[in-house]
Each structure stands twice: as structure tokens, then as C-alpha cells.
Motif scaffolding. Structure first.
Motif, mmCIF file in Angstrom:
data_model
loop_
_atom_site.group_PDB
_atom_site.id
_atom_site.type_symbol
_atom_site.label_atom_id
_atom_site.label_comp_id
_atom_site.label_asym_id
_atom_site.label_seq_id
_atom_site.Cartn_x
_atom_site.Cartn_y
_atom_site.Cartn_z
ATOM 1 N N PRO A 195 0.796 -1.231 0.000
ATOM 2 C CA PRO A 195 0.000 0.000 0.000
ATOM 3 C C PRO A 195 0.828 1.280 0.000
ATOM 4 N N ASN A 196 2.098 1.211 0.452
ATOM 5 C CA ASN A 196 2.961 2.391 0.425
ATOM 6 C C ASN A 196 3.682 2.567 -0.904
ATOM 7 N N GLY A 197 3.373 1.706 -1.878
ATOM 8 C CA GLY A 197 3.955 1.800 -3.212
ATOM 9 C C GLY A 197 5.176 0.945 -3.429
ATOM 10 N N GLN A 198 5.717 0.330 -2.394
ATOM 11 C CA GLN A 198 6.916 -0.490 -2.523
ATOM 12 C C GLN A 198 6.607 -1.799 -3.221
ATOM 13 N N VAL A 199 7.457 -2.189 -4.170
ATOM 14 C CA VAL A 199 7.296 -3.446 -4.896
ATOM 15 C C VAL A 199 8.237 -4.479 -4.285
ATOM 16 N N VAL A 200 7.690 -5.610 -3.840
ATOM 17 C CA VAL A 200 8.497 -6.631 -3.179
ATOM 18 C C VAL A 200 8.147 -8.013 -3.711
ATOM 19 N N ARG A 201 9.098 -8.930 -3.570
ATOM 20 C CA ARG A 201 8.853 -10.343 -3.859
ATOM 21 C C ARG A 201 8.701 -11.041 -2.515
ATOM 22 N N ASP A 207 9.514 -13.033 4.021
ATOM 23 C CA ASP A 207 8.542 -12.488 4.973
ATOM 24 C C ASP A 207 7.483 -13.547 5.239
ATOM 25 N N PRO A 208 7.747 -14.475 6.153
ATOM 26 C CA PRO A 208 6.823 -15.606 6.369
ATOM 27 C C PRO A 208 5.431 -15.170 6.806
ATOM 28 N N GLU A 209 5.308 -14.091 7.577
ATOM 29 C CA GLU A 209 3.978 -13.649 8.011
ATOM 30 C C GLU A 209 3.168 -13.118 6.833
ATOM 31 N N LEU A 210 3.797 -12.324 5.965
ATOM 32 C CA LEU A 210 3.087 -11.798 4.800
ATOM 33 C C LEU A 210 2.789 -12.907 3.801
ATOM 34 N N GLN A 474 -2.172 -4.406 10.060
ATOM 35 C CA GLN A 474 -1.719 -3.166 10.700
ATOM 36 C C GLN A 474 -0.254 -2.890 10.407
ATOM 37 N N ARG A 475 0.541 -3.954 10.279
ATOM 38 C CA ARG A 475 1.964 -3.755 9.952
ATOM 39 C C ARG A 475 2.158 -3.334 8.505
ATOM 40 N N VAL A 476 1.488 -4.027 7.582
ATOM 41 C CA VAL A 476 1.709 -3.813 6.158
ATOM 42 C C VAL A 476 0.955 -2.585 5.641
ATOM 43 N N ASP A 477 -0.205 -2.307 6.229
ATOM 44 C CA ASP A 477 -1.073 -1.250 5.730
ATOM 45 C C ASP A 477 -1.606 -0.403 6.878
#
Length: 490
Positions: A195-201, A207-210, A474-477
Motif C-alpha cells: 500500500p505504500n507503493g513499494q514493490v516486493v517479492r 517475509d513468512p507472516e506476509l 496493521q503492519r503492512v497497511d
């Protein structure tokens, strides 16, 4: 997968791209204009009156289509990030649409800004890792067609027109699920725009939680632009649909009950009870599958022996098998789904479904009804054991539940609310009836998010996983950008 078998409808596998000249906008919304000014040449914005706008908002379930202010056809993950930043800053409602087969309004449609993933259409097979990179704008027909010459396949949808993204992010039951588990069990990595615009794999290692949240948690954590999926060898398969007159429904039910004794993981079955208002009768159907050119003797013999009114069963490609179902999520009609939990199919449960099909069909016949369908989807008890990594859905893997589906189709928007109320009441009635028949633990079965009707409580789908999913959200967004879009929200 969407399991509605529509008797007598024409199957089309068209995935043709619509070409049109950009039409001048009628009204240029200020947020649409901001997006148009910041995106790269790989993306475009379309307005009402433009054929590409109409293509962008199109849903096969036209009851879930909405008229957005504009359609943004994003072409790069970086552009998706720019778009999310603007939407979050302006607090503008939006939708993200992949294949467009959602049956709940607002889930991939909006009156705000519509993001179309159509241009994310890559299909790249990596033979060394035995994986396939699949774009989020594709339907499974596209994927199967591209992989067929390579002799490989992935765990995907069972009928034509199902979108890769929504299917996978919600769980995903497949013809290959008996062998390999759900779609979420076979995702190696997600390309995610946060949501902050960062592109990740996102992988289990990064990132096991995500990774856990994306496996069934739908669109709560950003926009997925691509999936890396496990690939498996694929030969020709055997199968297709047989349709039966209502007078042999008991025989179809008995054959379906007996099929639960089949332990071969290559075999699959969907049995449906369909009320057809034009003939005021129930037509049963069996959609059979075997993951080889010829099934062993005995597995499907009882279905083949029942007198039928139509049959399309043969040795064929996997794509041909998928397109043999009369369900077609490229053809528009008003559609509503509801999940029906089940712990075991018996003749008594079959009678319940048949009688409910008749009763609801007769009730809705004069309300622009096209079809009422109660669908029995049978899988091996072992399907939830194919993954040792925890996933958002299913929240429990020690209950061998079956994902039955209720599906209604009709023509007139006048009856939208009534159909919704009736399908909810029908589900409740059938759950109570199954409990009365001895399925006491039915209340513990998690609801399949891709079938559940709008208004279903989150607890029914995600159970004990909800605290972890809320914390992850809450962490990611932290500013709840994805809360501006529809769908199931933590």
C-alpha cells in the motif's frame, strides 16, 4: 473455481483483446487526472464512453459490475505503486480487477477508481526450478493454453474464464487438488505492490507472516501483480460432462455417494442439481475428470451407465476439459454464489439438495430466473495435508470438509436483493438439515471465501487466524489503504 454447471449455455473460450481508439472523457475526475499525469507510458486511463473503459469494468457476473469514475489499466508494478499512493493520500475508493469473475458486488468493482490488471499477462516457464511466473491479469484458460505445448501445468481453475488472481488469493480448488492441494499451497512467491507503493517479492524466506497472509487473505495487503507457481507434468486427460433427466436423479446421487470410495488422486468429480425454468424440471449433471488419457475401469462406470440427455466425455487436452463445462465466466449474466459446508455426501444429503433445487427453482421461476444450481464438489480427505506451511485459508487443516456451492443466475436487477436473501436462507436451511442428519461438527467448517456471499462474517472464513491477520494488516497497511477497496477486510 466456480462450480456452477449451466445446462444449455454455449461455452466460449475467447480471450481476444479489445482494440479501440481512446475516446474523449465526458468528465475528467480530479483523481483520475492525477493518476494520468504520474503513470508511465506503459499504463493508460480510460473514461466512460471508451470501449476500453467498458472492457475494464466488465464482470461476467454483471450484477457485480459498477460504473467507476475511470479505469486505470496499469502496465507496471511501479505504476501500481504510484496509483496506490495517490488513492491512499486522497482516500479515494477503488477496486482491483484481475479476471473479473467475482460474484459479489464491490469485491472487484467500485464507483471510484477502477484498476484493471489486464496488462499483467506474462506466462514464463522456468524448467530448472519447475515453476511458472503468471501475471495477475490472466484467466486460467490463457495459462493452460501457453503451458500445453510444454507438457506442464499448474494448480488452477476448473471452468473457463476464471481469473488467476482472485482464484489464487482466495484459496483455489482445482482438478489437480487431490494430488497437490489448493492453489495457495502451490504458490512459491508473490510479486506484491504494498500500500505504500513499494514493490516486493514475498516468499516464505523473505517475509513468512506476509506469505501466510497472501495465501488466502485476498486483497488485504496490497496488489499482487504476479504469482510464481509450482509446475507439474501434464499429459492428455479424460473427462467431460454428462447431463441427466430428473427422473434418474436418485441414480446420479447413488453414483456420487459411491464415488467417495475412490482413492485415486487423479480422479475428480462435480455433481450438480440444476433447475431449468424453461422446462420446469431438474437436470442433474456430472462433470468427471481423470488426470491421464484413460481412467482405470470402475471409477466412472456407474455414471456412464445412467441414461443421459447429453454427453461430452472424451480423452482431450486439459484446456479442452476445462472448457467442456457449460460454465463460462466470459459470458455476462447476473450471478450469485454461496458456500455450503459439508462433511460427507450421503443419499439423504442428496435428497436435501434435490428437493431444495426444486423448491427454490419454482419460487424464482417468475423472477427472471435462468438457473438454480446446487453443486456437490468431492475431494479426498487428504487435500488439506499437502502443505506444512500455515495459510490464511483454510484456517484449519484437520477437518476434511467439502466445498459445496450454491449458484443462482437471473436477468433482472429488480430481483437482486431478493435473490441474495433467498440464497442466504437456503444455505442456513441446508446447514441445519445436515446437522440434523448427524453432521454435528459442521459448525466448525471454515467457509470458502471465493464462494461465500457478501455479508458472511470473517470468523466463518478465517477463524482463529483473524488475530494474526489483523496484526499483519496493521503492519503492512497502517493507514488502511486497502480498506478503500472491496472484499473481505481484516
Amino acid at each position: 473455481m466456480k462450480a456452477l454447471l449451466l445446462v444449455g449455455l454455449t461455452v466460449s473460450c475467447s480471450t481476444a483483446r479489445v482494440a479501440a481508439t481512446l475516446a474523449p472523457p465526458r468528465v475528467q475526475d480530479v483523481v483520475c487526472a492525477q493518476i494520468a499525469n504520474i503513470i508511465s507510458n506503459a499504463s493508460e486511463v480510460f473514461y466512460p464512453g471508451d470501449p476500453l473503459y467498458e472492457k475494464g469494468i466488465f464482470h461476467a457476473a454483471i450484477s457485480s459490475t459498477q460504473e467507476s469514475k475511470c479505469v486505470v489499466e496499469a502496465g507496471t508494478a511501479a505504476d501500481v505503486g504510484k496509483i496506490l499512493i495517490i488513492l491512499g493520500r486522497t482516500r479515494t475508493p477503488f477496486a482491483v480487477k484481475g479476471g473479473g469473475h467475482a460474484t459479489n458486488v464491490h469485491f472487484s468493482s467500485t464507483l471510484g477508481i477502477h484498476i484493471s490488471m489486464y496488462r499483467f499477462s506474462e506466462i514464463t516457464y522456468n524448467s530448472s526450478s519447475q515453476t511458472v511466473d503468471v501475471g495477475a491479469g490472466l484467466i486460467w484458460d490463457d495459462v493452460y493454453a501457453a503451458l500445453e505445448p510444454l507438457g506442464v501445468n499448474v494448480v488452477g481453475g476448473r471452468v473457463t474464464g476464471i481469473g488467476v488472481a482472485g482464484f489464487t488469493l482466495g484459496g483455489g480448488y482445482s482438478w489437480k487438488t487431490n494430488q497437490y492441494g489448493l492453489a495457495v499451497d502451490n504458490v512459491v512467491a508473490f510479486q506484491l505492490v504494498k500500500p505504500n507503493g513499494q514493490v516486493v517479492r514475498v516468499t516464505q524466506a523473505t517475509d513468512p507472516e506476509l506469505f501466510f497472509g497472501l495465501k488466502g487473505g485476498q486483497n488485504n495487503f496490497g496488489v499482487v501483480t504476479a504469482f510464481t507457481l509450482k509446475a507439474f507434468p501434464q499429459s492428455q486427460v479424460w473427462g467431460g460432462i454428462i447431463q441427466y433427466p430428473g427422473v434418474v436423479a436418485d441414480a446420479v446421487t447413488a453414483a456420487t455417494v459411491a464415488f467417495q470410495n475412490v482413492t485415486d488422486p487423479k480422479a475428480g468429480l462435480i455433481t450438480t442439481y440444476n433447475y431449468i425454468p424453461s422446462i420446469q424440471q431438474v437436470v442433474s449433471a456430472a462433470l468427471m475428470f481423470y488426470d491421464a488419457p484413460t481412467p482405470p475401469a470402475g471409477i466412472f462406470d456407474s455414471f456412464l451407465a445412467i441414461p443421459s440427455v447429453g454427453s461430452d466425455v472424451s480423452t482431450r487436452s486439459f484446456l479442452s476439459m476445462v472448457q467442456s463445462s457449460p460454465v463460462n465466466f466470459t459470458q455476462p449474466t447476473r450471478t450469485l454464489y454461496e458456500f455450503l459446508p459439508n462433511l460427507g455426501f450421503t443419499s439423504e444429503v442428496g435428497s436435501l439438495l434435490f428437493n431444495e433445487t426444486v423448491a427454490i427453482g419454482q419460487l424464482l421461476t417468475n423472477k427472471s430466473l435462468i438457473i438454480v444450481s446446487y453443486d456437490v464438489e468431492l475431494f479426498l480427505p487428504s487435500i488439506y495435508s499437502h502443505n506444512s506451511i500455515k495459510t490464511a485459508f483454510p484456517p484449519v487443516r484437520n477437518i476434511s470438509f467439502q466445498p459445496f456451492n450454491i449458484a443462482y443466475q437471473w436477468n433482472s436487477s429488480t430481483f437482486d436483493d431478493e435473490f441474495h436473501a433467498i440464497v442466504v436462507a437456503s444455505q442456513a436451511r441446508l446447514i441445519n438439515a445436515q446437522i440434523a442428519l448427524g453432521q454435528k461438527n459442521l459448525v466448525d467448517v471454515p467457509y470458502y471465501p471465493n464462494y461465500a456471499v457478501a455479508g458472511t462474517p470473517l470468523e466463518k472464513m478465517y477463524g482463529a487466524n483473524i488475530p494474526a491477520l489483523v496484526e499483519l494488516k496493521q503492519r503492512v497497511d497502517p493507514t488502511n489503504v486497502m480498506g478503500l477497496a472491496g472484499g473481505w477486510k481484516f
